[in-house]
Design a protein around this motif. Structure first.
Motif: not given
Length: 480
Positions: A114, A155-156, A316
């Protein structure tokens, strides 16, 4: 790993005041997943086995609270006993699972980066996996990840795919191991705590709160209390358990389809970190935390920490935002001063301790059992593999496989949240390793695990189990 404790002292046993309960080739202390696996291995090896558990039911300690992941060993310490046992346990589970009716949820895993720093560490994880003999990992870009897991946060940055990490049932596996041990002549004593012992050159007399046990060999699998058992019987311990609590949040079954993979963080030196994972029961869970504490029994949860876990899961997997939480729980891992397994092999006194078995214990248990047999064989223990062992078929609790309520004649649905039948309740109460309390019944049937957490079914369960939770110490019959 040690060959022998230096001290020769043992806690003395007054044989005149302590009646002999049983006599066997091997006594196993502790009814967690490791003890159950060792009992199975040795019983199938043709020697007489006794398992001693201080609680009223098995799986009452560290083994009752975990993430139920079948690990490949990609991140285990290179060249370690842990890696050997994880790989052997993994292979053995896949070999025996169909014959014992043990479920496997084929999820695969992602090691998710991340941040830039985490992304830069992915190549070293790949290298370590290859060095550990796990060569099917590959690094994925953000677009590739979003194709696999469209509900994961954008956002990964990157991830490593681990295709052969799976989810299993954390409770039916050890139950099946011990059931097979009992079915092949093993014996179990519950409510039986080891208080001391004396070695007489070729056998042990262990003193318990219920009487004495005679055994040629002793295997200490007491988990969170493994160091204390060594101290009370051997006079000292080569390690100290440092209890590490892990808290979990379990989302409603409506979250079960949001993520197909186990989502690992990039691990640290201390912990594997917070994992988002499907459960075999159809939920999605997040955890565990890693909180060092003094208590070996305090598995309470903390509202602030649970809120943090909940927030991390949503960050997540944003689609979790409006999905309710079904349950929260905590497990305590038997960590020690060192990261590696703490194995004591006292060849002079026929004693083995399997200590410090923490995050990978569910996978490694069958491999540790094989390792114990090898150690005993080196001491001259005579094994003769059973030619026609009994192979029990444990009930299925996995959501993705046929359940008991889908077959006629089940009586009634007792737990509507988890669709647990009256027939399942009765079978759990009269099986070869029967449920001895409500927690044990939950782990054998899923009763009280659902949205209401037992609010609606507890009264009916009380009626069905009235007088059925046995106070008897012995389960099974010894073959020696």
């Amino acid at each position: 790993m040690s060959n022998s404790l230096k001290t020769k002292s043992t806690k003395k046993v007054d044989n005149q005041k302590c009646s002999l309960l049983a006599d066997a080739d091997a006594a196993i202390i502790g009814g967690g997943v490791v003890g159950c696996a060792v009992a199975r291995q040795l019983a199938l090896g043709g020697i007489s086995v006794i398992l001693l558990e201080k609680a009223s039911d098995i799986l009452d300690g560290a083994s009752k609270g975990n993430s139920a992941i079948l690990h490949t060993g990609f991140d285990a310490p290179e060249g370690s006993l842990e890696l050997e046992c994880v790989r052997n346990g993994y292979r053995e589970y896949l070999k025996i699972r169909k014959s014992l009716n043990l479920p496997l949820l084929k999820t695969g895993a992602l090691i998710a980066a991340w941040t830039q720093d985490e992304e830069e560490r992915l190549p070293e994880i790949l290298e370590k996996a290859v060095n550990n003999g796990i060569e099917d990992l590959r690094q994925l870009s953000r677009p590739e990840i979003l194709v696999m897991e469209p509900n994961i946060s954008e956002k990964i940055r990157a991830a490593i795919a681990v295709p052969n990490e799976f989810v299993i049932d954390p409770w039916s596996a050890p139950l099946a191991y011990l059931t097979q041990a009992v079915a092949n002549g093993g014996q179990v004593f519950v409510n039986t705590e080891v208080k001391g012992g004396e070695f007489f050159g070729d056998h042990w007399i262990l003193q318990t709160n219920c009487g004495s046990i005679k055994a040629k060999h002793v295997i200490n699998c007491a988990g969170l209390f493994g160091d204390l058992v060594d101290k009370v019987v051997l006079g000292q311990s080569e390690f100290t358990i440092k209890p590490r609590k892990g808290q979990f949040v379990v989302f409603d079954k409506s979250a079960g389809s949001l993520v197909r993979s186990i989502v690992f963080p990039v691990p640290t030196e201390r912990t594997k970190g917070i994992v988002i994972f499907p459960t075999i029961f159809g939920n999605l869970a997040v955890g565990p935390t890693a909180e060092d504490q003094e208590s070996r029994n305090d598995a309470s949860v903390d509202k602030v920490i649970l809120k943090s876990l909940h927030a991390q899961a949503i960050s997540r997997i944003p689609a979790l935002t409006n999905i309710p939480v079904t349950a929260t729980y905590a497990g305590i891992r038997p960590a020690s001063e060192k990261k590696e397994y703490r194995i004591v092999n006292d060849t002079e006194r026929n004693w083995i301790t399997l200590g410090g078995i923490r995050s990978t214990g569910l996978t490694a248990a069958l491999g540790l059992a094989q390792y114990v047999q090898k150690l005993l064989e080196k001491r001259g223990a005579k094994f003769k593999k059973l030619s026609r062992p009994v192979v029990p078929f444990v009930p299925n609790l996995a959501e993705h496989l046929p359940r008991d309520w889908q077959s006629s004649g089940y009586g009634e649905i007792v737990c509507h949240c988890e669709m647990v039948t009256q027939r399942e309740i009765y079978e759990a109460l009269k099986s070869q390793v029967p449920a001895a309390n409500l927690g044990g019944l939950k782990r054998r049937t899923r009763a009280t695990m659902g949205r209401c957490q037992g609010f609606y079914c507890s009264a009916r369960l009380a009626e069905l189990t009235e007088g059925r939770f046995s106070e008897s110490l012995a389960i099974g019959t010894s073959n020696g």
